[in-house]
Write a protein that holds these residues in place. Structure first.
Motif, PDB file in Angstrom:
ATOM      1  N   GLU A   1     -20.295   2.341 -31.239  1.00 38.88           N
ATOM      2  CA  GLU A   1     -20.513   0.898 -31.182  1.00 38.88           C
ATOM      3  C   GLU A   1     -21.976   0.564 -31.456  1.00 38.88           C
ATOM      4  N   GLY A   2     -22.880   1.441 -31.006  1.00 38.03           N
ATOM      5  CA  GLY A   2     -24.301   1.221 -31.272  1.00 38.03           C
ATOM      6  C   GLY A   2     -24.605   1.226 -32.754  1.00 38.03           C
ATOM      7  N   PHE A   3     -23.968   2.131 -33.511  1.00 41.85           N
ATOM      8  CA  PHE A   3     -24.187   2.183 -34.959  1.00 41.85           C
ATOM      9  C   PHE A   3     -23.658   0.916 -35.622  1.00 41.85           C
ATOM     10  N   ARG A   4     -22.534   0.398 -35.153  1.00 46.74           N
ATOM     11  CA  ARG A   4     -21.983  -0.832 -35.728  1.00 46.74           C
ATOM     12  C   ARG A   4     -22.916  -2.018 -35.474  1.00 46.74           C
TER      13      ARG A   4
ATOM     14  N   THR B   1     -27.624   0.349 -28.666  1.00 48.23           N
ATOM     15  CA  THR B   1     -27.802   0.666 -30.070  1.00 48.23           C
ATOM     16  C   THR B   1     -27.581   2.157 -30.282  1.00 48.23           C
ATOM     17  N   SER B   2     -27.672   2.601 -31.538  1.00 48.39           N
ATOM     18  CA  SER B   2     -27.425   4.002 -31.847  1.00 48.39           C
ATOM     19  C   SER B   2     -28.546   4.883 -31.312  1.00 48.39           C
ATOM     20  N   LEU B   3     -28.206   6.150 -31.072  1.00 52.55           N
ATOM     21  CA  LEU B   3     -29.195   7.088 -30.547  1.00 52.55           C
ATOM     22  C   LEU B   3     -30.319   7.302 -31.553  1.00 52.55           C
ATOM     23  N   THR B   4     -29.990   7.361 -32.838  1.00 48.49           N
ATOM     24  CA  THR B   4     -31.028   7.585 -33.846  1.00 48.49           C
ATOM     25  C   THR B   4     -31.996   6.420 -33.928  1.00 48.49           C
ATOM     26  N   SER B   5     -31.484   5.193 -33.927  1.00 52.57           N
ATOM     27  CA  SER B   5     -32.390   4.038 -34.002  1.00 52.57           C
ATOM     28  C   SER B   5     -33.236   3.937 -32.741  1.00 52.57           C
ATOM     29  N   ALA B   6     -32.656   4.284 -31.579  1.00 58.38           N
ATOM     30  CA  ALA B   6     -33.439   4.291 -30.338  1.00 58.38           C
ATOM     31  C   ALA B   6     -34.523   5.357 -30.389  1.00 58.38           C
TER      32      ALA B   6
ATOM     33  N   TYR C   1     -18.763  -4.902 -41.612  1.00 59.15           N
ATOM     34  CA  TYR C   1     -19.328  -3.653 -41.096  1.00 59.15           C
ATOM     35  C   TYR C   1     -18.236  -2.590 -41.000  1.00 59.15           C
ATOM     36  N   ALA C   2     -18.661  -1.331 -41.160  1.00 63.12           N
ATOM     37  CA  ALA C   2     -17.731  -0.205 -41.168  1.00 63.12           C
ATOM     38  C   ALA C   2     -17.292   0.169 -39.756  1.00 63.12           C
ATOM     39  N   THR C   3     -16.089   0.740 -39.652  1.00 63.77           N
ATOM     40  CA  THR C   3     -15.577   1.183 -38.353  1.00 63.77           C
ATOM     41  C   THR C   3     -15.190   2.666 -38.363  1.00 63.77           C
ATOM     42  N   HIS C   4     -15.396   3.358 -39.492  1.00 65.98           N
ATOM     43  CA  HIS C   4     -15.028   4.775 -39.516  1.00 65.98           C
ATOM     44  C   HIS C   4     -15.971   5.623 -38.662  1.00 65.98           C
ATOM     45  N   ILE C   5     -17.194   5.131 -38.435  1.00 63.47           N
ATOM     46  CA  ILE C   5     -18.083   5.754 -37.446  1.00 63.47           C
ATOM     47  C   ILE C   5     -17.836   5.042 -36.123  1.00 63.47           C
TER      48      ILE C   5
ATOM     49  N   VAL D   1     -24.808  -4.360 -38.363  1.00 61.67           N
ATOM     50  CA  VAL D   1     -24.824  -5.825 -38.445  1.00 61.67           C
ATOM     51  C   VAL D   1     -26.260  -6.333 -38.424  1.00 61.67           C
ATOM     52  N   ALA D   2     -27.101  -5.724 -37.588  1.00 60.76           N
ATOM     53  CA  ALA D   2     -28.511  -6.117 -37.545  1.00 60.76           C
ATOM     54  C   ALA D   2     -29.191  -5.838 -38.881  1.00 60.76           C
ATOM     55  N   HIS D   3     -28.846  -4.719 -39.511  1.00 61.18           N
ATOM     56  CA  HIS D   3     -29.383  -4.385 -40.840  1.00 61.18           C
ATOM     57  C   HIS D   3     -29.005  -5.460 -41.866  1.00 61.18           C
ATOM     58  N   GLU D   4     -27.745  -5.871 -41.870  1.00 55.36           N
ATOM     59  CA  GLU D   4     -27.312  -6.905 -42.822  1.00 55.36           C
ATOM     60  C   GLU D   4     -27.999  -8.237 -42.525  1.00 55.36           C
ATOM     61  N   LEU D   5     -28.253  -8.530 -41.250  1.00 55.09           N
ATOM     62  CA  LEU D   5     -29.013  -9.736 -40.915  1.00 55.09           C
ATOM     63  C   LEU D   5     -30.423  -9.656 -41.490  1.00 55.09           C
TER      64      LEU D   5
END
Length: 294
Positions: free
Chosen positions: A72-75, A156-161, A65-69, A79-83
């Motif tokens: 923590e919610g986006f990360r 989780t991320s604000l957008t996904s929420a 998973y990327a860390t440039h963003i 990971v959930a997306h890859e699952l």
């Protein structure tokens, strides 16, 4: 891409969360990966262009998973997306047609790639199961503040929420993610759709001339995560004949590069006890398929 397939992807995420014993928020995708013997590693922050990837090989499965963003919610969402690519029926086979490594850009911005959209919906269901999401929303204010509460509870991320809130909210609400003068995507609650004969917002549609468009004209608003609240009308965004007043709550999403707009109104909020529970019944009756390697 049918709505049914997206719903099934989301319900599969909910089923996996329950299967691994998560009966309260937050759901931990890192623990689920560990319990499945999936190796999860962080990518160096100087390498951009993707949010994550999944690797299928003879030794097992790995997720990067990327860390440039910095969110923590986006990360966690990544990971959930890859699952999702691991658990959703047909995804491993589709990926392995071309290569054992699959790169993703999670966050509902993947265009028309069916497996990416399905993985995003899986992730939203995994991190925010319907029952737990409704419980979080019922005790929170209408609009952006309620979404922020859900994002905090679910980690989780604000957008996904925001997207999950629009799917589960017991009151009319729409969320729009935009960049510059264009719409990236939008979601409406079922009760919002019933307000009038509304035009559906599509990727690439021009933003209406509202506070959001003005907000996006200043890059500093997005990068500094500035937020403002204004007022708008239903017809300005979605057409129709009704002149319903709405709050237009806007927040910049920082290094993600997008803006989130929440359209709602306290005056339109109804009784949450009237909200239907058809999806919960579908979750209970649905028989899941087996994941890769089982």
């Amino acid at each position: 891409m049918s709505k049914f397939r997206l719903k099934m992807s989301r319900l599969k995420g909910e089923q996996v969360a329950s299967q691994f014993g998560f009966e309260a928020l937050p759901v931990d995708p890192f623990k689920i990966a560990k319990d499945e013997s999936i190796v999860v590693e962080a990518k160096k922050p100087d390498r951009e262009g993707m949010s994550g990837c999944i690797v299928f090989n003879d030794d097992g499965v790995g997720i990067i998973y990327a860390t440039h963003i910095r969110s923590e919610g986006f990360r966690r969402f990544t990971v959930a997306h890859e699952l999702g690519h691991y658990f959703l029926e047909g995804h491993p086979e589709e990926i392995l047609k071309t290569a054992p490594v699959h790169f993703s850009k999670a966050g509902f911005t993947q265009g028309h790639s069916s497996i990416e959209i399905e993985a995003d919906h899986f992730a939203s269901g995994l991190l925010m199961p319907t029952r737990l999401t409704r419980e979080a929303l019922y005790g929170a204010p209408v609009g952006l503040e309620g979404i922020q509460h859900l994002a905090g509870e679910a980690e989780t991320s604000l957008t996904s929420a925001a997207i999950r809130a629009a799917e589960c909210a017991p009151y009319p609400m729409a969320v729009v993610v935009s960049q510059g003068d264009q719409i990236a995507y939008g979601f409406m609650s079922e009760s919002f759709k019933r307000l009038d004969r509304l035009r559906f917002l599509r990727k690439g549609d021009p933003l209406p001339y509202t506070a959001t468009r003005s907000f996006n004209s200043e890059e500093e608003n997005i990068s500094s995560r500035k937020s403002i609240c204004g007022s708008t009308r239903l017809a300005e965004w979605f057409g129709g004949e009704k002149t319903i007043a709405l709050e237009e709550e806007i927040v910049g999403l920082g290094s993600y590069g997008y803006t989130l707009t929440v359209l709602s109104s306290d005056l339109l909020a109804g009784d949450p006890d009237e909200f239907e529970d058809e999806e919960e019944k579908l979750v209970a009756s649905w028989t899941p398929r087996f994941a890769y390697g089982r």
